[in-house]
Enzyme design. Structure first.
Site, PDB file in Angstrom:
ATOM      1  N   HIS A  57     -72.411 148.282 107.327  1.00 22.15           N
ATOM      2  CA  HIS A  57     -72.089 147.309 106.283  1.00 22.15           C
ATOM      3  C   HIS A  57     -73.274 147.228 105.328  1.00 22.15           C
ATOM      4  CE1 HIS A  57     -70.783 143.629 104.296  1.00 22.15           C
ATOM      5  NE2 HIS A  57     -69.607 143.871 104.832  1.00 22.15           N
ATOM      6  N   ASP A  83     -63.528 145.622 109.931  1.00 21.10           N
ATOM      7  CA  ASP A  83     -62.386 146.550 109.981  1.00 21.10           C
ATOM      8  C   ASP A  83     -62.228 147.244 111.322  1.00 21.10           C
ATOM      9  OD1 ASP A  83     -63.313 147.119 106.681  1.00 21.10           O
ATOM     10  OD2 ASP A  83     -61.367 146.322 107.290  1.00 21.10           O
TER      11      ASP A  83
HETATM   12  C1  SDX Z   1     -65.700 146.251 104.126  1.00 17.92           C
HETATM   13  O1  SDX Z   1     -69.036 144.518 100.932  1.00 17.92           O
HETATM   14  C2  SDX Z   1     -68.300 143.876 101.741  1.00 17.92           C
HETATM   15  O2  SDX Z   1     -68.525 142.719 102.030  1.00 17.92           O
HETATM   16  C3  SDX Z   1     -67.131 144.666 102.296  1.00 17.92           C
HETATM   17  C4  SDX Z   1     -66.281 143.940 103.342  1.00 17.92           C
HETATM   18  C5  SDX Z   1     -65.535 142.750 102.742  1.00 17.92           C
HETATM   19  O3  SDX Z   1     -65.163 141.857 103.523  1.00 17.92           O
HETATM   20  O4  SDX Z   1     -65.264 142.775 101.511  1.00 17.92           O
HETATM   21  O5  SDX Z   1     -67.107 143.498 104.410  1.00 17.92           O
HETATM   22  C6  SDX Z   1     -65.205 144.865 103.917  1.00 17.92           C
HETATM   23  O6  SDX Z   1     -65.581 147.054 103.237  1.00 17.92           O
HETATM   24  C7  SDX Z   1     -66.411 146.595 105.411  1.00 17.92           C
HETATM   25  C8  SDX Z   1     -66.948 148.067 105.445  1.00 17.92           C
HETATM   26  C9  SDX Z   1     -65.769 148.970 105.808  1.00 17.92           C
HETATM   27  N1  SDX Z   1     -66.170 150.398 105.630  1.00 17.92           N
HETATM   28  C10 SDX Z   1     -66.326 151.198 106.698  1.00 17.92           C
HETATM   29  O7  SDX Z   1     -66.253 150.842 107.875  1.00 17.92           O
HETATM   30  C11 SDX Z   1     -66.565 152.658 106.318  1.00 17.92           C
HETATM   31  C12 SDX Z   1     -67.738 153.200 107.137  1.00 17.92           C
HETATM   32  N2  SDX Z   1     -68.972 152.551 106.706  1.00 17.92           N
HETATM   33  C13 SDX Z   1     -69.742 153.179 105.680  1.00 17.92           C
HETATM   34  O8  SDX Z   1     -69.088 153.981 104.776  1.00 17.92           O
HETATM   35  C14 SDX Z   1     -70.914 152.357 105.190  1.00 17.92           C
HETATM   36  O9  SDX Z   1     -71.518 151.817 106.282  1.00 17.92           O
HETATM   37  C15 SDX Z   1     -70.658 151.267 104.153  1.00 17.92           C
HETATM   38  C16 SDX Z   1     -69.912 151.781 102.982  1.00 17.92           C
HETATM   39  C17 SDX Z   1     -69.904 150.160 104.797  1.00 17.92           C
HETATM   40  C18 SDX Z   1     -72.025 150.756 103.705  1.00 17.92           C
HETATM   41  O10 SDX Z   1     -72.634 151.768 102.979  1.00 17.92           O
HETATM   42  P1  SDX Z   1     -74.130 151.606 102.396  1.00 17.92           P
HETATM   43  O11 SDX Z   1     -74.605 150.208 102.498  1.00 17.92           O
HETATM   44  O12 SDX Z   1     -74.168 152.252 101.060  1.00 17.92           O
HETATM   45  O13 SDX Z   1     -74.993 152.373 103.441  1.00 17.92           O
HETATM   46  P2  SDX Z   1     -75.318 153.900 103.331  1.00 17.92           P
HETATM   47  O14 SDX Z   1     -74.076 154.666 103.052  1.00 17.92           O
HETATM   48  O15 SDX Z   1     -76.486 154.043 102.410  1.00 17.92           O
HETATM   49  O16 SDX Z   1     -75.773 154.244 104.847  1.00 17.92           O
HETATM   50  C19 SDX Z   1     -77.111 153.994 105.276  1.00 17.92           C
HETATM   51  C20 SDX Z   1     -77.360 155.053 106.356  1.00 17.92           C
HETATM   52  C21 SDX Z   1     -77.086 156.463 105.877  1.00 17.92           C
HETATM   53  O17 SDX Z   1     -77.890 157.308 106.679  1.00 17.92           O
HETATM   54  P3  SDX Z   1     -79.320 157.825 106.065  1.00 17.92           P
HETATM   55  O18 SDX Z   1     -79.002 158.486 104.737  1.00 17.92           O
HETATM   56  O19 SDX Z   1     -80.153 156.549 105.889  1.00 17.92           O
HETATM   57  O20 SDX Z   1     -79.861 158.756 107.114  1.00 17.92           O
HETATM   58  O21 SDX Z   1     -76.423 154.835 107.457  1.00 17.92           O
HETATM   59  C22 SDX Z   1     -75.560 155.963 107.559  1.00 17.92           C
HETATM   60  C23 SDX Z   1     -75.644 156.705 106.240  1.00 17.92           C
HETATM   61  O22 SDX Z   1     -75.385 158.087 106.432  1.00 17.92           O
HETATM   62  N3  SDX Z   1     -74.215 155.388 107.789  1.00 17.92           N
HETATM   63  C24 SDX Z   1     -73.332 155.849 108.683  1.00 17.92           C
HETATM   64  C25 SDX Z   1     -72.239 154.965 108.607  1.00 17.92           C
HETATM   65  N4  SDX Z   1     -72.477 154.032 107.688  1.00 17.92           N
HETATM   66  C26 SDX Z   1     -73.704 154.303 107.172  1.00 17.92           C
HETATM   67  N5  SDX Z   1     -73.360 156.921 109.532  1.00 17.92           N
HETATM   68  C27 SDX Z   1     -72.274 157.082 110.294  1.00 17.92           C
HETATM   69  N6  SDX Z   1     -71.176 156.266 110.303  1.00 17.92           N
HETATM   70  C28 SDX Z   1     -71.140 155.207 109.469  1.00 17.92           C
HETATM   71  N7  SDX Z   1     -70.072 154.393 109.466  1.00 17.92           N
END
Ligand code: SDX
Length: 455
Positions: free
Chosen positions: A331, A389
């Site tokens: 998140h 989710d």
């Molecule tokens: C919702 O914003 C809100 O409030 C949203 C929400 C709401 O109520 O409105 O809470 C609802 O959208 C919840 C999130 C649902 N999405 C998912 O579950 C999809 C999977 N999660 C990711 O795509 C991700 O975690 C996000 C989009 C939720 C957050 O992305 P960020 O903050 O941009 O984080 P990032 O992509 O920069 O990740 C940071 C690191 C990265 O690794 P490094 O580059 O630092 O080595 O964490 C890794 C990412 O590769 N990472 C994951 C991961 N999520 C982040 N690796 C594996 N699996 C994951 N799910």
């Protein structure tokens, strides 16, 4: 008499609030440009709770700088009183009330009133509000013809975007955004009609007839009946399932400046009508990184299929060359735990018990996946925990919703958050059209090259 009381008690949303003077800057931060040695101060404005902000509104005009923050990780886009999130502590407050207490003790319609009006309603106020919402649940009969234009196998989110966007073609008497009364009517129409539109999208996909709302049913009960009832027999509403849906709606109602809410705010900042703004919010919510994640979680769990394959998928999630991510994990704001996931995990067990489902393999798989991931340094270091989710889809599937309807339910619930922020944005005297700038790294000016002289 009741009607007269109801009419007199119906409070339009607060009229344009008196211009909120930004707090006297408590402090400033000093910026020094080491290329010129020039320094300048920027005002700091304190929040009631949470980080203070550096007020950069004059940065470009006075100092010819833009800020740069793709994804807005460190950017406050507005002032808001609606929802507060502390990502480190896993705190979520709606108008100051913790989400756990609201999920446990409130109802979705009461939370809608709270988000819109800023206070929990009195008995009379909630009766007036419930009456208003209930009597807006029907749609203009011609809207049903819109559905016939879609393929039966259209994704229901595509239908939602189309039908909600079209509402402004039917409800012209609530599109003048400068009229507080019309804003109340549009807000109530959207909250009231979303379950009807969503249920009709599901019915259309099954080839079953649309079911009209009933005014003697509550919000969640009405939605369940419009979705699952058939004209051939009475639909028995399970109180436990209705309570679970109502709680799921509460947990998804609002979440500060998330992607879809920011979409609604920026669409609304141009003066677009509320129906068009909410249609834009639905489109943004559909993405798998946002509200589409609940559908993606079920697809992921089905792909994993067996606990023995979890390590293979954990490995893929950590592999930078693999686009696979653990859906339902991570998140932007929560870096400890998503308080909504904890409530939903418990609800999973309650709903499955109430449905007499003793063994749900997907839930077992989800809990094993959570256990393994939370012991893995990669996820712990990046503070990747189950989010809202991760568990919601398991409950919705147990109740009988197809995976394609999961994000539709998220949109039904989040509509109140979208309209609460839309109203707050319009009433904010500091509000202007949203128009970000950029860091330009393209070509310098160059002359046009006639076709004959190109490479
Ligand atoms: C919702 O914003 C809100 O409030 C949203 C929400 C709401 O109520 O409105 O809470 C609802 O959208 C919840 C999130 C649902 N999405 C998912 O579950 C999809 C999977 N999660 C990711 O795509 C991700 O975690 C996000 C989009 C939720 C957050 O992305 P960020 O903050 O941009 O984080 P990032 O992509 O920069 O990740 C940071 C690191 C990265 O690794 P490094 O580059 O630092 O080595 O964490 C890794 C990412 O590769 N990472 C994951 C991961 N999520 C982040 N690796 C594996 N699996 C994951 N799910």
């Amino acid at each position: 008499m009741a009607k007269k009381i109801a009419k007199s008690l119906r409070r339009p949303l607060p009229a344009k609030a008196a211009p909120v003077q930004p707090e006297k800057p408590r402090a400033t931060v000093t910026v020094t440009d080491n290329r010129t040695g020039k320094s300048f101060d920027l005002p700091v404005i304190d929040a009631v709770i949470g980080p203070s902000v550096i007020d950069v509104r004059k940065l470009y005009g006075d100092h010819d700088f833009f800020t740069y923050d793709p994804g807005f990780t460190s950017t406050g886009s507005c002032e808001s009183k609606i929802t507060f999130i502390d990502g480190e502590a896993g705190v979520l407050l709606h108008r100051g009330y913790p989400i756990q207490e609201l999920a446990e003790r409130s109802t979705f319609l009461e939370v809608c009133y709270l988000l819109l009006q800023g206070e929990l309603p009195t008995r009379t106020q909630i009766e007036v509000f419930r009456h208003d919402i209930t009597h807006h649940t029907m749609l203009h009969e011609q809207i049903a013809t819109f559905y016939r234009g879609f393929r039966r196998d259209a994704h229901p989110m595509a239908v939602m975007v189309g039908v909600v966007g079209a509402l402004s073609a039917f409800y012209h008497d609530s599109t003048d955004i400068q009229d507080p009364h019309q804003r109340v009517v549009a807000s109530h129409r959207l909250i009231a009609k979303m379950p009807t539109i969503a249920a009709m999208a599901y019915k259309y996909s099954t080839g079953q007839p649309f079911i009209y709302p009933r005014n003697d049913l509550g919000y969640a009960e009405n939605f369940l009946r419009m979705t699952f009832a058939v004209p051939a027999e009475e639909y028995k509403i399970s109180p436990a399932v209705a309570r679970a849906i109502d709680r799921i709606f509460i947990l998804h109602a609002d979440h500060e400046q998330n992607a879809s809410t920011s979409t609604v705010r920026i669409a609304g900042s141009s003066g677009a009508n509320p129906f068009a703004c909410v249609a834009a919010g639905i489109a943004s919510l559909w993405g798998p990184a946002h509200g589409g994640a609940n559908e993606a979680v079920l697809a992921m769990l089905r792909e994993i299929g067996d606990k023995k394959r979890i390590p293979e998928f954990i490995k893929r999630a950590k592999d930078k060359n693999d686009s696979f991510r653990l859906m339902g994990f991570g998140h932007r704001v929560y870096k400890n735990h998503d308080p909504r996931a904890s409530v939903l995990r418990q609800s999973c067990h309650d709903v499955l018990d109430s449905l007499g489902i003793r063994h749900e393999p997907l839930l077992d798989l989800a809990m094993e996946l959570e256990r393994i991931a939370l012991e893995d340094d990669y996820f712990v270091e990046r503070k990747l925990f189950p989010n809202v989710d991760f568990y919601s889809g398991i409950i919705l599937q147990a109740i009988g919703f197809p995976t394609s309807m999961f994000t539709v339910l998220f949109a039904v619930a989040r509509t109140v958050g979208w309209v609460a922020h839309w109203n707050e944005m319009i009433e904010d005297p500091a509000q202007r059209i949203g128009r970000p700038r950029q860091l330009y790294t393209g070509h310098l000016p160059r002359r046009y090259v006639p076709m004959g002289k190109r490479g």
